[in-house]
Design an enzyme around this catalytic site. Structure first.
Site, PDB file in Angstrom:
ATOM      1  N   HIS A   1      -8.046  46.945   6.076  1.00 27.50           N
ATOM      2  CA  HIS A   1      -7.308  45.499   6.565  1.00 27.50           C
ATOM      3  C   HIS A   1      -8.611  44.669   6.062  1.00 27.50           C
ATOM      4  O   HIS A   1      -9.664  44.772   5.994  1.00 27.50           O
ATOM      5  CB  HIS A   1      -7.329  45.733   8.055  1.00 27.50           C
TER       6      HIS A   1
ATOM      7  N   ASP B   1     -12.849  51.329  12.014  1.00 33.30           N
ATOM      8  CA  ASP B   1     -11.672  50.593  12.573  1.00 33.30           C
ATOM      9  C   ASP B   1     -10.795  51.531  12.966  1.00 33.30           C
ATOM     10  O   ASP B   1      -9.698  52.234  12.329  1.00 33.30           O
ATOM     11  CB  ASP B   1     -11.315  49.834  11.387  1.00 33.30           C
TER      12      ASP B   1
ATOM     13  N   GLN C   1      -5.392  50.803  14.446  1.00 33.95           N
ATOM     14  CA  GLN C   1      -4.290  51.557  14.462  1.00 33.95           C
ATOM     15  C   GLN C   1      -4.244  52.906  15.173  1.00 33.95           C
ATOM     16  O   GLN C   1      -3.334  53.262  15.880  1.00 33.95           O
ATOM     17  CB  GLN C   1      -3.661  51.733  13.119  1.00 33.95           C
TER      18      GLN C   1
ATOM     19  N   LYS D   1      -2.908  46.268  20.411  1.00 36.97           N
ATOM     20  CA  LYS D   1      -2.428  47.410  19.783  1.00 36.97           C
ATOM     21  C   LYS D   1      -2.170  48.863  20.583  1.00 36.97           C
ATOM     22  O   LYS D   1      -1.792  49.831  20.064  1.00 36.97           O
ATOM     23  CB  LYS D   1      -3.037  47.735  18.308  1.00 36.97           C
TER      24      LYS D   1
ATOM     25  N   CYS E   1      -1.942  42.122   5.939  1.00 31.74           N
ATOM     26  CA  CYS E   1      -3.282  41.842   5.798  1.00 31.74           C
ATOM     27  C   CYS E   1      -3.963  43.061   4.938  1.00 31.74           C
ATOM     28  O   CYS E   1      -5.033  43.309   5.227  1.00 31.74           O
ATOM     29  CB  CYS E   1      -4.191  41.723   7.114  1.00 31.74           C
TER      30      CYS E   1
HETATM   31  C1  LIG Z   1      -6.201  48.532  10.474  1.00 35.88           C
HETATM   32  C2  LIG Z   1      -6.399  47.315  11.316  1.00 35.88           C
HETATM   33  N1  LIG Z   1      -7.751  46.752  11.254  1.00 35.88           N
HETATM   34  C3  LIG Z   1      -8.017  45.697  12.141  1.00 35.88           C
HETATM   35  C4  LIG Z   1      -6.935  45.023  12.648  1.00 35.88           C
HETATM   36  C5  LIG Z   1      -7.037  43.710  13.088  1.00 35.88           C
HETATM   37  O1  LIG Z   1      -6.853  43.523  14.642  1.00 35.88           O
HETATM   38  P1  LIG Z   1      -6.908  42.258  15.618  1.00 35.88           P
HETATM   39  O2  LIG Z   1      -5.968  41.425  14.771  1.00 35.88           O
HETATM   40  O3  LIG Z   1      -6.306  42.678  16.809  1.00 35.88           O
HETATM   41  O4  LIG Z   1      -8.527  41.862  15.331  1.00 35.88           O
HETATM   42  C6  LIG Z   1      -5.484  45.571  12.304  1.00 35.88           C
HETATM   43  C7  LIG Z   1      -4.612  44.707  12.974  1.00 35.88           C
HETATM   44  O5  LIG Z   1      -3.251  44.392  12.159  1.00 35.88           O
HETATM   45  C8  LIG Z   1      -5.410  46.656  11.624  1.00 35.88           C
HETATM   46  O6  LIG Z   1      -4.105  47.160  11.645  1.00 35.88           O
END
Ligand SMILES: Cc1ncc(COP(=O)(O)O)c(C=O)c1O
Lengths: 142, 406
Positions: free
Chosen positions: B123, B200, B203, B226, B364
């Site tokens: 992401h 990370d 998800q 999430k 993203c």
């Molecule tokens: C794999 C992954 N990492 C990071 C994020 C970023 O999360 P946040 O926008 O809640 O900081 C997301 C959100 O879509 C994600 O799917």
């Protein structure tokens, strides 16, 4: 409005067989428009003579709304003077982004009126118009 | 999960009763944010209605009460991730906040030429903070490849490691492809060279049982929103031994032990990393979200979602001119696809006209789109409150979209 009205037949057919599509052998002005958010990516090629848009082509990829909008735009701006084109672009832009006025006197372009009710799609309709404005201001170098 | 339990669970989410364009809502955008059960929402309002107070250092009843509820959530996070006193919970604004904090704080002790390894399926929030560090400290950012199914190439990852490598930062579960990465193997590879690993889990957190002890994860980041909690809150769960080497990034109240103009002494871990008044209600509500998941059971959730994803994959693969993007055998909760000749944006709008919420775009993860040479995909992402009927509605919706573009 129902989405079926967003995807009217005119829009679907311009998407399927866009007018003035492709890169011409010669042109005097051009610009590239890209929306990284959805990947809509278009090029506009113009031949401007004596302040009149003698020829206009577009090329690129994007959703049906963006492609149909570009196709309809090229049809309607051909053989118009730069100042007429600029006022049409302004009218389209003001309607789409500021909800001012209407598209009634712009002929076929008015089929895009409904897009305004879908804020997430307005950029799809306007990308080629922004690119057109930029192309008018960008002569081919050399 | 049987039908009655599912029906009861769905009642916990009042938003599922929403009508969209004359249809009952089918919510398949869980990877963007999950819906919130009423208990989480009630907890937020209970805090603001009856418990509002700032935390820490308060001697009055409300402040002490709020502090207790707030601090309890650190332990809930610990249990949820199967950690122990080796790790500490740091509250952030989200996954993005947590990764940026690691990049800025842990990254501050990197030297020019040091390396960080990420993967091709990250992401943007696990790409851009490292690029910013690259520009600031002249580090080298290396990218481990994936194959055309969306499976991470572990051999390539291993080949990227040198004595300059300072961190491996990889997603547990790809939001664009649904791939589950082999975190156990990634950590083994990195640890064999004494390199810490950041996972990370944005998800994974709502879909996969995570055992930080068994996996020996050094840093793990996730977002409350999430996992059925509120927006604006996230967690970095990290080994204390690493945190002890890391400087605070933000200065201010709450992160200090004493402030004098000539010298300020920082508070202890984790407080030194939590400057200013945090989202108190949000953190407390995250605790309720964790309780809620536990009440259903993450194992049950995993099992149910696995079947539902299989059903969706089967159902969608029966549709002509549809290609699923991300075909690893090891997947969870996400099904990304493209339709021949129809842009995802149009798919999303037309599905919306039938009350079906999906996400369209690059999710993203622009490098993923570039890898597959597509501008965007349509992504359906499931949660435990989704049903087979939701998937049927999606499949019918896709056929409808195709009929419009015929
Ligand atoms: C794999 C992954 N990492 C990071 C994020 C970023 O999360 P946040 O926008 O809640 O900081 C997301 C959100 O879509 C994600 O799917």
């Amino acid at each position: 409005m129902n989405q079926n009205e967003l995807y009217q037949q005119v829009i679907l057919s311009h998407n399927k067989s866009p007018k003035n599509f492709g890169k011409p052998a010669t042109f005097t002005h051009w610009a590239e428009g890209f929306n990284p958010l959805c990947g809509d990516h278009y090029f506009i090629y113009l031949t401007i003579e004596d302040d009149v848009i003698k020829n206009v082509f577009f090329e690129g990829e994007g959703c049906a709304i963006s492609k149909a909008s570009a196709s309809l735009m090229t049809e309607s701006l051909k053989n118009k003077t730069i100042s007429d084109v600029e006022s049409i672009i302004k009218k389209f832009h003001d309607y789409m982004t500021l909800s001012q006025g209407n598209l009634k006197d712009l002929g076929k372009i008015s089929v895009l009126s409904g897009v305004k009710d879908y804020p997430a799609r307005i950029k799809c309709a306007t990308i080629s118009w922004h690119t057109m404005k930029q192309a008018i201001e960008t002569p081919v170098s050399e | 999960m049987d039908k009655n339990i599912l029906a009861k669970i769905r009642e916990d989410f009042p938003i599922l009763g929403t009508e969209v364009n004359g249809y009952s809502l089918v919510y398949l955008d869980n990877a963007a944010t999950t819906l919130k059960p009423k208990y989480v929402i009630d907890r937020l309002s209970k805090h603001y209605l009856y418990e509002t107070s700032n935390i820490h250092r308060g001697v009055h009843f409300l402040s002490q009460q709020a502090t207790t509820y707030f601090e309890e959530v650190r332990d809930k996070v610990k249990s949820y991730l199967h950690g122990d006193s080796t790790w500490e919970t740091i509250f952030t604004k989200g996954t993005t906040g947590a990764i940026n904090f690691v990049a800025q704080s842990f990254g501050s002790i990197f030297n020019s030429g040091d390396e960080v390894i990420i993967s091709q399926m990250e992401h943007h929030s696990n790409i851009v903070p490292w690029q910013m560090l690259r520009d600031r400290k002249n580090i080298v950012l290396k990218v481990a490849q994936m194959d055309e199914r969306g499976i991470l190439d572990l051999e390539h990852l291993e080949s990227l490691i040198t004595e300059k490598t300072k961190l491996v930062s990889i997603t547990y579960l790809s939001n664009a492809l649904g791939t589950i990465n082999p975190v156990d193997k990634i950590v083994k590879i990195a640890h064999s060279k004494n390199i810490p690993v950041l996972i990370d889990a944005a998800q994974a957190i709502a879909h996969i049982t995570i055992d930080v002890k068994k996996l020996d994860i050094d840093f793990i980041a996730f977002s409350a929103h999430k996992m059925f909690g509120p927006t604006g809150v996230g967690v970095l769960y990290a080994k204390k031994q690493l945190l002890e080497k890391m400087p605070p990034i933000e200065g201010g109240g709450d992160m200090i032990a004493s402030v004098r103009f000539d010298k300020t002494i920082y508070n202890t871990i984790p407080y030194c990393f939590e400057a200013g008044t945090p989202d108190i209600a949000g953190v407390i509500a995250l605790g309720v979200a964790i309780d809620y998941i536990n009440s259903i059971g993450l194992k049950n959730i995993e099992e149910y979602e696995h079947k539902l994803l299989q059903y969706a994959t089967q159902k969608l693969s029966e549709i002509k001119n549809l290609r699923v993007v991300g075909t690893s055998p090891n997947k969870s909760s996400v099904i990304s696809f493209v339709l021949d000749g129809i842009h995802p944006h149009d798919v999303g709008s037309l599905l919306d006209s039938k009350g079906i919420a999906v996400r369209t775009g690059h999710h993203c993860a622009q490098p993923v789109m570039e890898f597959f040479k597509i501008p965007a995909t349509t992504r359906a992402s499931i949660s435990f409150y989704n049903t087979k009927e939701d998937i049927d509605r999606l499949a019918d919706g896709i056929l409808y979209v195709q009929s419009i573009f015929e």
